[in-house]
Write a protein that holds these residues in place. Structure first.
Motif, PDB file in Angstrom:
ATOM      1  N   TYR A  90      -4.007  -7.878   8.729  1.00 24.75           N
ATOM      2  CA  TYR A  90      -3.437  -9.077   9.317  1.00 24.75           C
ATOM      3  C   TYR A  90      -2.370  -9.549   8.346  1.00 24.75           C
ATOM      4  CZ  TYR A  90      -5.931 -11.861   5.866  1.00 24.75           C
ATOM      5  OH  TYR A  90      -6.364 -12.400   4.689  1.00 24.75           O
ATOM      6  N   SER A  91      -1.141  -9.609   8.783  1.00 28.03           N
ATOM      7  CA  SER A  91      -0.140 -10.244   7.932  1.00 28.03           C
ATOM      8  C   SER A  91       0.654 -11.164   8.827  1.00 28.03           C
ATOM      9  CB  SER A  91       0.746  -9.223   7.237  1.00 28.03           C
ATOM     10  OG  SER A  91       1.454  -8.455   8.161  1.00 28.03           O
ATOM     11  N   SER A  92       0.995 -12.317   8.304  1.00 25.90           N
ATOM     12  CA  SER A  92       1.677 -13.274   9.151  1.00 25.90           C
ATOM     13  C   SER A  92       3.170 -13.011   9.101  1.00 25.90           C
ATOM     14  CB  SER A  92       1.337 -14.697   8.722  1.00 25.90           C
ATOM     15  OG  SER A  92       2.341 -15.206   7.887  1.00 25.90           O
ATOM     16  N   LEU A  93       3.814 -13.201  10.219  1.00 24.21           N
ATOM     17  CA  LEU A  93       5.255 -13.003  10.289  1.00 24.21           C
ATOM     18  C   LEU A  93       5.971 -13.968   9.358  1.00 24.21           C
ATOM     19  CD1 LEU A  93       6.047 -12.341  14.046  1.00 24.21           C
ATOM     20  CD2 LEU A  93       6.186 -10.754  12.138  1.00 24.21           C
ATOM     21  N   ALA A  94       5.362 -15.146   9.174  1.00 23.14           N
ATOM     22  CA  ALA A  94       5.970 -16.142   8.291  1.00 23.14           C
ATOM     23  C   ALA A  94       6.094 -15.582   6.874  1.00 23.14           C
ATOM     24  CB  ALA A  94       5.122 -17.409   8.273  1.00 23.14           C
ATOM     25  N   TYR A  95       5.060 -14.839   6.465  1.00 21.17           N
ATOM     26  CA  TYR A  95       5.106 -14.259   5.127  1.00 21.17           C
ATOM     27  C   TYR A  95       5.944 -12.994   5.082  1.00 21.17           C
ATOM     28  CZ  TYR A  95       2.004 -17.389   2.671  1.00 21.17           C
ATOM     29  OH  TYR A  95       1.486 -18.470   2.049  1.00 21.17           O
ATOM     30  N   LEU A  96       5.871 -12.227   6.147  1.00 17.29           N
ATOM     31  CA  LEU A  96       6.568 -10.933   6.145  1.00 17.29           C
ATOM     32  C   LEU A  96       8.016 -11.084   5.687  1.00 17.29           C
ATOM     33  CD1 LEU A  96       6.053  -7.970   6.696  1.00 17.29           C
ATOM     34  CD2 LEU A  96       6.845  -8.320   9.035  1.00 17.29           C
ATOM     35  N   LYS A  97       8.673 -12.140   6.155  1.00 17.96           N
ATOM     36  CA  LYS A  97      10.079 -12.305   5.787  1.00 17.96           C
ATOM     37  C   LYS A  97      10.262 -12.779   4.341  1.00 17.96           C
ATOM     38  CE  LYS A  97      11.502 -16.932   7.220  1.00 17.96           C
ATOM     39  NZ  LYS A  97      10.455 -17.729   7.849  1.00 17.96           N
ATOM     40  N   GLN A  98       9.187 -13.286   3.753  1.00 15.62           N
ATOM     41  CA  GLN A  98       9.293 -13.731   2.358  1.00 15.62           C
ATOM     42  C   GLN A  98       8.996 -12.623   1.355  1.00 15.62           C
ATOM     43  OE1 GLN A  98       7.411 -17.465   1.203  1.00 15.62           O
ATOM     44  NE2 GLN A  98       7.251 -18.020   3.355  1.00 15.62           N
ATOM     45  N   PHE A  99       8.293 -11.601   1.796  1.00 18.29           N
ATOM     46  CA  PHE A  99       7.977 -10.506   0.877  1.00 18.29           C
ATOM     47  C   PHE A  99       9.228  -9.668   0.612  1.00 18.29           C
ATOM     48  CE2 PHE A  99       3.581 -10.820   2.887  1.00 18.29           C
ATOM     49  CZ  PHE A  99       3.033 -11.474   1.797  1.00 18.29           C
ATOM     50  N   PRO A 100       9.548  -9.427  -0.658  1.00 16.15           N
ATOM     51  CA  PRO A 100      10.746  -8.634  -0.957  1.00 16.15           C
ATOM     52  C   PRO A 100      10.490  -7.130  -0.771  1.00 16.15           C
ATOM     53  CG  PRO A 100       9.753  -9.399  -2.996  1.00 16.15           C
ATOM     54  CD  PRO A 100       8.923  -9.968  -1.877  1.00 16.15           C
ATOM     55  N   LEU A 101      10.330  -6.749   0.478  1.00 12.07           N
ATOM     56  CA  LEU A 101      10.045  -5.353   0.809  1.00 12.07           C
ATOM     57  C   LEU A 101      11.324  -4.580   1.099  1.00 12.07           C
ATOM     58  CD1 LEU A 101       7.164  -6.048   3.344  1.00 12.07           C
ATOM     59  CD2 LEU A 101       6.866  -4.746   1.219  1.00 12.07           C
ATOM     60  N   ASN A 102      11.261  -3.256   0.973  1.00  9.72           N
ATOM     61  CA  ASN A 102      12.353  -2.394   1.410  1.00  9.72           C
ATOM     62  C   ASN A 102      12.012  -1.683   2.707  1.00  9.72           C
ATOM     63  OD1 ASN A 102      12.156  -2.129  -1.850  1.00  9.72           O
ATOM     64  ND2 ASN A 102      14.273  -2.281  -1.156  1.00  9.72           N
ATOM     65  N   THR A 103      10.710  -1.411   2.874  1.00 13.24           N
ATOM     66  CA  THR A 103      10.293  -0.508   3.940  1.00 13.24           C
ATOM     67  C   THR A 103       8.991  -0.940   4.591  1.00 13.24           C
ATOM     68  OG1 THR A 103      11.315   1.320   2.724  1.00 13.24           O
ATOM     69  CG2 THR A 103       9.682   1.923   4.375  1.00 13.24           C
ATOM     70  N   LEU A 104       8.913  -0.685   5.884  1.00 16.97           N
ATOM     71  CA  LEU A 104       7.660  -0.856   6.618  1.00 16.97           C
ATOM     72  C   LEU A 104       7.187   0.522   7.057  1.00 16.97           C
ATOM     73  CD1 LEU A 104       7.737  -3.710   9.306  1.00 16.97           C
ATOM     74  CD2 LEU A 104       6.153  -3.365   7.438  1.00 16.97           C
ATOM     75  N   LYS A 105       5.922   0.818   6.821  1.00 15.62           N
ATOM     76  CA  LYS A 105       5.367   2.080   7.306  1.00 15.62           C
ATOM     77  C   LYS A 105       4.455   1.777   8.489  1.00 15.62           C
ATOM     78  CE  LYS A 105       4.629   5.519   4.567  1.00 15.62           C
ATOM     79  NZ  LYS A 105       3.900   6.406   3.624  1.00 15.62           N
ATOM     80  N   ILE A 106       4.828   2.275   9.640  1.00 17.49           N
ATOM     81  CA  ILE A 106       4.012   2.043  10.838  1.00 17.49           C
ATOM     82  C   ILE A 106       2.824   2.981  10.810  1.00 17.49           C
ATOM     83  CG2 ILE A 106       3.943   2.027  13.356  1.00 17.49           C
ATOM     84  CD1 ILE A 106       6.873   1.527  13.437  1.00 17.49           C
ATOM     85  N   ASP A 107       1.640   2.421  10.942  1.00 15.44           N
ATOM     86  CA  ASP A 107       0.421   3.223  10.842  1.00 15.44           C
ATOM     87  C   ASP A 107       0.326   4.271  11.952  1.00 15.44           C
ATOM     88  OD1 ASP A 107      -2.203   3.298   9.250  1.00 15.44           O
ATOM     89  OD2 ASP A 107      -2.853   3.451  11.347  1.00 15.44           O
ATOM     90  N   LYS A 108      -0.306   5.379  11.594  1.00 20.05           N
ATOM     91  CA  LYS A 108      -0.485   6.502  12.519  1.00 20.05           C
ATOM     92  C   LYS A 108      -1.122   6.090  13.854  1.00 20.05           C
ATOM     93  CE  LYS A 108      -2.583  11.106  12.663  1.00 20.05           C
ATOM     94  NZ  LYS A 108      -3.247  10.968  13.962  1.00 20.05           N
ATOM     95  N   ALA A 109      -2.010   5.100  13.803  1.00 20.25           N
ATOM     96  CA  ALA A 109      -2.692   4.671  15.031  1.00 20.25           C
ATOM     97  C   ALA A 109      -1.679   4.276  16.111  1.00 20.25           C
ATOM     98  CB  ALA A 109      -3.624   3.501  14.717  1.00 20.25           C
ATOM     99  N   PHE A 110      -0.569   3.649  15.699  1.00 21.94           N
ATOM    100  CA  PHE A 110       0.460   3.233  16.659  1.00 21.94           C
ATOM    101  C   PHE A 110       1.257   4.432  17.167  1.00 21.94           C
ATOM    102  CE2 PHE A 110      -0.350  -0.545  14.098  1.00 21.94           C
ATOM    103  CZ  PHE A 110      -0.550  -1.497  15.087  1.00 21.94           C
TER     104      PHE A 110
END
Ligand code: C2E
Ligand code: MG
Ligand code: MG
Ligand code: MG
Length: 288
Positions: free
Chosen positions: A186-206
């Protein structure tokens, strides 16, 4: 209370609970033995650019190699190692081995990208994490921009403000950060934009769900969110040509999965890199 009842305390443990506890203890001992005897090896799975089909990096994945040469997958020992704290030492071994291997491939002119190493929650919250990484990179003589760290939603959501601080320190070193198994925690969209990430890895289940319209829409939505946040997207566990075609249409950036390659041992990966290089040379030799 169990203790106050002396010998009767065993009444509280039924048979299956006992077996589980014994198995866990055996695993804990095996891990300790493995750390001492250097039974932990690192395998590498290629990450390919979806447009060019070229290698952009690899993920380092831990394996336990038994004395008889059997390979134990992390799914069976990582949960126990997380509980006992042994994951911290295992993680150090993986980081060191991955950095040394990549340094070797760079020096041989076989590779120029990033190696992604998984960080457990316990590692991520170590107060000396940055020092540990600095020391390891320095000892391997590997520039920090060749390193990427994969962390999960669960890890960063434990304490988002602290996580952001740690992530900023890592980013300041040129290290890339990827959110692993995206969509499963569970991650909130509000936080997602605050995390200094470069990449999102979409899980295999999707990715597995993409054979239905609903599943495809889901991946499309995740992709849109990621790109709106200027994050690159890696699809995990791509096995089929059809999945690749759909992901290409949805403008996914990078794919990782058995479709291209399973995780490979050090020497197998060297061979993979040599084949990639030969292909590039062949392509560039085509007269125009
Ligand atoms: P992960 O980080 O999400 O790694 C991806 C997993 O998916 C790997 O499993 C990989 O072998 C598998 N995979 C990749 N492509 C395909 C595919 O096309 N089909 C299928 N069926 N599987 C695919 P693996 O190596 O067994 O690792 C499982 C998990 O264990 C990892 O998931 C990660 O959470 C954890 N792990 C592995 N190595 C480390 C490590 O060094 N440190 C930590 N903390 N965790 C690790
Ligand atoms: Mg990972
Ligand atoms: Mg993953
Ligand atoms: Mg996964």
């Amino acid at each position: 209370h169990a203790k106050s009842q002396g010998a009767n305390r065993y009444l509280f443990f039924n048979d299956s609970m006992n077996k589980l506890a014994v198995k866990r203890l055996q695993l804990e001992n095996l891990i300790r033995h493995g750390l001492k005897e250097d039974y932990f090896a690192v395998y590498y799975q290629p990450k390919m650019d979806i447009v060019s089909g070229q290698l952009v990096g690899m993920e380092a994945l831990v394996r336990f190699i038994t004395p008889k040469g059997g390979i134990v997958s992390p799914a069976s020992f990582i949960p126990v190692a997380e509980e006992t704290g042994q994951i911290i030492e295992i993680g150090e071994v993986v980081l060191r081995k991955a950095c040394l291997a990549v340094k070797g491939w760079i020096d041989q002119g076989l590779f120029q990208g990033r190696v992604a190493v998984n960080l457990s929650s316990r590692q991520f919250s170590l107060p000396y994490l940055c020092e540990l990484i600095d020391d390891t990179l320095q000892q391997a003589e590997l520039p920090s921009y060749h390193l990427e760290l994969e962390i999960t939603e669960g890890t960063v959501m434990q304490s988002p403000p602290q996580a952001i601080e740690t992530m900023k320190k890592l980013r300041a070193r040129g290290i890339h950060l990827a959110m692993d198994d995206f969509g499963t925690g569970y991650s909130s969209l509000a936080y997602l934009k605050q995390f200094p990430l470069n990449t999102l890895k979409i899980d295999k289940a999707f990715i597995d769900d993409m054979n239905t319209a609903r599943g495809r829409n889901m991946v499309d939505t995740i992709m849109t969110i990621a790109h709106n946040l200027s994050l690159s997207v890696v699809a995990e566990g791509v096995e089929q040509e059809e999945q690749l075609a759909m992901l290409r249409k949805l403008r996914c950036d990078v794919i990782q999965g058995y479709y291209y390659s399973k995780p490979l041992s050090d020497s197998e990966f060297t061979q993979f890199l040599q084949e990639q290089k030969a292909r590039r040379i062949k392509l560039s030799a085509v007269p125009v």
